[in-house]
Design a protein around this motif. Structure first.
Motif, PDB file in Angstrom:
ATOM      1  N   VAL A  23       0.842  -1.201   0.000  1.00  0.00           N
ATOM      2  CA  VAL A  23       0.000   0.000   0.000  1.00  0.00           C
ATOM      3  C   VAL A  23       0.877   1.250   0.000  1.00  0.00           C
ATOM      4  CG1 VAL A  23      -1.779   1.301   1.234  1.00  0.00           C
ATOM      5  CG2 VAL A  23      -1.826  -1.201   1.254  1.00  0.00           C
ATOM      6  N   LEU A  24       0.522   2.187  -0.862  1.00  0.00           N
ATOM      7  CA  LEU A  24       1.112   3.526  -0.843  1.00  0.00           C
ATOM      8  C   LEU A  24       0.261   4.407   0.048  1.00  0.00           C
ATOM      9  CD1 LEU A  24       2.756   6.033  -1.943  1.00  0.00           C
ATOM     10  CD2 LEU A  24       1.053   6.132  -3.781  1.00  0.00           C
ATOM     11  N   VAL A  25       0.890   5.135   0.965  1.00  0.00           N
ATOM     12  CA  VAL A  25       0.187   6.104   1.797  1.00  0.00           C
ATOM     13  C   VAL A  25       0.804   7.484   1.582  1.00  0.00           C
ATOM     14  CG1 VAL A  25      -0.304   6.861   4.161  1.00  0.00           C
ATOM     15  CG2 VAL A  25      -0.516   4.445   3.561  1.00  0.00           C
ATOM     16  N   LYS A  26      -0.050   8.480   1.354  1.00  0.00           N
ATOM     17  CA  LYS A  26       0.384   9.875   1.264  1.00  0.00           C
ATOM     18  C   LYS A  26      -0.409  10.684   2.288  1.00  0.00           C
ATOM     19  CE  LYS A  26       1.953  11.907  -2.268  1.00  0.00           C
ATOM     20  NZ  LYS A  26       2.264  12.613  -3.531  1.00  0.00           N
ATOM     21  N   ALA A  27       0.287  11.510   3.045  1.00  0.00           N
ATOM     22  CA  ALA A  27      -0.374  12.325   4.068  1.00  0.00           C
ATOM     23  C   ALA A  27       0.421  13.593   4.301  1.00  0.00           C
ATOM     24  CB  ALA A  27      -0.510  11.540   5.375  1.00  0.00           C
ATOM     25  N   ALA A  28      -0.271  14.625   4.754  1.00  0.00           N
ATOM     26  CA  ALA A  28       0.386  15.894   5.078  1.00  0.00           C
ATOM     27  C   ALA A  28       1.327  15.699   6.262  1.00  0.00           C
ATOM     28  CB  ALA A  28      -0.661  16.952   5.399  1.00  0.00           C
ATOM     29  N   LYS A  29       2.351  16.523   6.300  1.00  0.00           N
ATOM     30  CA  LYS A  29       3.301  16.465   7.411  1.00  0.00           C
ATOM     31  C   LYS A  29       2.646  17.015   8.678  1.00  0.00           C
ATOM     32  CE  LYS A  29       7.052  17.314   4.145  1.00  0.00           C
ATOM     33  NZ  LYS A  29       8.056  18.280   3.666  1.00  0.00           N
ATOM     34  N   PRO A  30       3.041  16.533   9.855  1.00  0.00           N
ATOM     35  CA  PRO A  30       2.484  17.075  11.102  1.00  0.00           C
ATOM     36  C   PRO A  30       2.716  18.589  11.180  1.00  0.00           C
ATOM     37  CG  PRO A  30       3.733  15.073  11.538  1.00  0.00           C
ATOM     38  CD  PRO A  30       3.994  15.424  10.102  1.00  0.00           C
ATOM     39  N   GLY A  31       1.650  19.324  11.444  1.00  0.00           N
ATOM     40  CA  GLY A  31       1.764  20.770  11.550  1.00  0.00           C
ATOM     41  C   GLY A  31       1.954  21.487  10.228  1.00  0.00           C
ATOM     42  N   GLN A  32       1.757  20.782   9.109  1.00  0.00           N
ATOM     43  CA  GLN A  32       1.972  21.396   7.800  1.00  0.00           C
ATOM     44  C   GLN A  32       0.971  22.518   7.538  1.00  0.00           C
ATOM     45  OE1 GLN A  32       2.526  18.683   4.519  1.00  0.00           O
ATOM     46  NE2 GLN A  32       1.624  20.088   3.037  1.00  0.00           N
ATOM     47  N   ASP A  33       1.459  23.589   6.919  1.00  0.00           N
ATOM     48  CA  ASP A  33       0.588  24.666   6.466  1.00  0.00           C
ATOM     49  C   ASP A  33      -0.189  24.154   5.257  1.00  0.00           C
ATOM     50  OD1 ASP A  33      -0.526  27.015   5.297  1.00  0.00           O
ATOM     51  OD2 ASP A  33       1.031  28.241   6.229  1.00  0.00           O
ATOM     52  N   LEU A  34      -1.497  24.042   5.392  1.00  0.00           N
ATOM     53  CA  LEU A  34      -2.320  23.424   4.361  1.00  0.00           C
ATOM     54  C   LEU A  34      -2.581  24.337   3.169  1.00  0.00           C
ATOM     55  CD1 LEU A  34      -4.896  21.459   6.531  1.00  0.00           C
ATOM     56  CD2 LEU A  34      -2.731  20.667   5.558  1.00  0.00           C
ATOM     57  N   ARG A  35      -1.971  25.519   3.171  1.00  0.00           N
ATOM     58  CA  ARG A  35      -2.128  26.405   2.019  1.00  0.00           C
ATOM     59  C   ARG A  35      -1.204  26.024   0.865  1.00  0.00           C
ATOM     60  NH1 ARG A  35      -1.348  32.104   4.923  1.00  0.00           N
ATOM     61  NH2 ARG A  35       0.143  30.819   6.085  1.00  0.00           N
ATOM     62  N   VAL A  36      -0.192  25.213   1.138  1.00  0.00           N
ATOM     63  CA  VAL A  36       0.783  24.879   0.099  1.00  0.00           C
ATOM     64  C   VAL A  36       1.195  23.414   0.192  1.00  0.00           C
ATOM     65  CG1 VAL A  36       1.761  27.190  -0.237  1.00  0.00           C
ATOM     66  CG2 VAL A  36       2.601  25.766   1.636  1.00  0.00           C
ATOM     67  N   ASP A  37       1.539  22.848  -0.964  1.00  0.00           N
ATOM     68  CA  ASP A  37       2.172  21.530  -1.042  1.00  0.00           C
ATOM     69  C   ASP A  37       1.356  20.419  -0.392  1.00  0.00           C
ATOM     70  OD1 ASP A  37       4.237  19.854  -1.899  1.00  0.00           O
ATOM     71  OD2 ASP A  37       5.281  19.963   0.025  1.00  0.00           O
ATOM     72  N   LEU A  38       0.050  20.396  -0.634  1.00  0.00           N
ATOM     73  CA  LEU A  38      -0.748  19.284  -0.132  1.00  0.00           C
ATOM     74  C   LEU A  38      -0.374  17.996  -0.873  1.00  0.00           C
ATOM     75  CD1 LEU A  38      -4.382  20.688   0.235  1.00  0.00           C
ATOM     76  CD2 LEU A  38      -2.671  20.344   2.014  1.00  0.00           C
ATOM     77  N   PRO A  39      -0.391  16.856  -0.170  1.00  0.00           N
ATOM     78  CA  PRO A  39      -0.153  15.585  -0.857  1.00  0.00           C
ATOM     79  C   PRO A  39      -1.172  15.406  -1.975  1.00  0.00           C
ATOM     80  CG  PRO A  39      -0.184  15.284   1.523  1.00  0.00           C
ATOM     81  CD  PRO A  39      -0.647  16.678   1.268  1.00  0.00           C
ATOM     82  N   THR A  40      -0.698  14.927  -3.130  1.00  0.00           N
ATOM     83  CA  THR A  40      -1.558  14.837  -4.309  1.00  0.00           C
ATOM     84  C   THR A  40      -1.328  13.524  -5.036  1.00  0.00           C
ATOM     85  OG1 THR A  40      -1.447  17.250  -4.591  1.00  0.00           O
ATOM     86  CG2 THR A  40      -2.183  15.967  -6.487  1.00  0.00           C
ATOM     87  N   ILE A  41      -2.418  12.927  -5.504  1.00  0.00           N
ATOM     88  CA  ILE A  41      -2.326  11.791  -6.421  1.00  0.00           C
ATOM     89  C   ILE A  41      -3.092  12.148  -7.683  1.00  0.00           C
ATOM     90  CG2 ILE A  41      -2.087  10.100  -4.563  1.00  0.00           C
ATOM     91  CD1 ILE A  41      -5.021   9.242  -5.210  1.00  0.00           C
TER      92      ILE A  41
END
Length: 282
Positions: A213-231
């Protein structure tokens, strides 16, 4: 009259999709394509196409267009160089701040870039603010519910992603057979999946049929305005080539580019897509 949203467009299909979505909803936009990064079809119709060194011209373009908000979206294949800085006084004036921004990992870079815009009175917004329909939903998106072995791999890969995020390294990991076989680094998710395919082909990682399984997730405390995980569709193709069983992404904090095509390809390939609700399997 609404003030337009300034779209700073990098590579990939996502900026094209977001611009189309905003225009379809009657939202005014001003598109600035990053030279040698933005998709050709977007660059051809953009309000401006600027190189990395033309920061002064970028701010002039946004201000003249009446923008009060900015969305930074799309892939960037390289960190800025400033070969085009000569003659752009706005860049030269900001150069000490820009150079400081280039020190550190991806998160520190993006945080400082946001600060650069905000210092000029522009509010940086994210996809959740302007196009929330593109965010991954929670639970099963397509395919079968993950079986016991896939659930074990899913949870293990998610733990690995959390550790990666703490170190500001990457947003993705692959687990198979109860062990992590690949971690995302600076090369990105696509190259990581290509490595996984190589491991299966060489026999370094052995499994019967589709597994892992591939898992993609935002980093802890990540600013969600930029660089969201994308598929997107290519993620599906590479996951199929790596003989994975499925993909899990963080619900509400990850993006599905070209959503209809991405889901259709996963369905056709027998790959499950799953949205992690609060980082956990619903």
């Amino acid at each position: 009259m609404k003030q337009p949203i300034g779209i700073i467009a990098g590579g990939g299909a996502l900026p094209v999709q977001i611009v189309a979505d905003l225009r379809a909803r009657g939202e005014p936009v001003l598109v600035v394509a990053i030279r040698d990064e933005a998709a050709p079809e977007l660059a051809a119709t953009a309000d401006a196409e600027l190189g990395w060194g033309q920061i002064g011209q970028l701010f002039k373009t946004l201000k003249r267009g009446g923008c009060d908000r900015v969305l930074l979206i799309g892939a960037v294949s390289r960190r800025p160089d400033f070969a085009s800085v000569v003659g752009d006084l706005g860049t030269m004036r900001r150069l000490p701040t820009i150079l400081k921004a280039l020190i550190g990992g991806d998160d520190s870079l993006l945080t400082r870039v946001i600060g650069l815009f905000e210092a000029d009175g522009l509010r940086v917004v994210g996809v959740p603010d302007v196009a929330p329909s593109l965010l991954a939903p929670a639970g099963r998106i397509c395919g079968r519910e993950p079986a016991d072995g896939a659930l074990r791999d899913l949870r293990l890969a998610h733990k690995a992603v959390a550790r990666l995020g703490e170190l500001d390294i990457g947003q993705a990991a692959v687990a198979l057979g109860g062990r992590v076989i690949a971690l995302e680094g600076a090369e990105g998710t696509d190259a990581m999946l290509e490595r996984c395919a190589g491991l299966r082909a060489s026999g370094r990682v052995r499994a019967k049929g589709r597994a892992g399984v591939l898992v993609k997730a935002a980093k802890p405390g990540q600013d969600l305005r930029v660089d969201l995980p994308t598929i997107g569709p290519r993620t599906i193709d590479l996951a199929v080539a790596a003989q994975l069983a499925g993909i899990a992404i963080e619900a509400g904090r990850s993006l599905i580019a070209q959503q209809d095509e991405t889901v259709a390809r996963a369905e056709a390939a027998g790959l499950f897509l799953y949205g992690l609700n609060g980082g956990e399997v619903a």
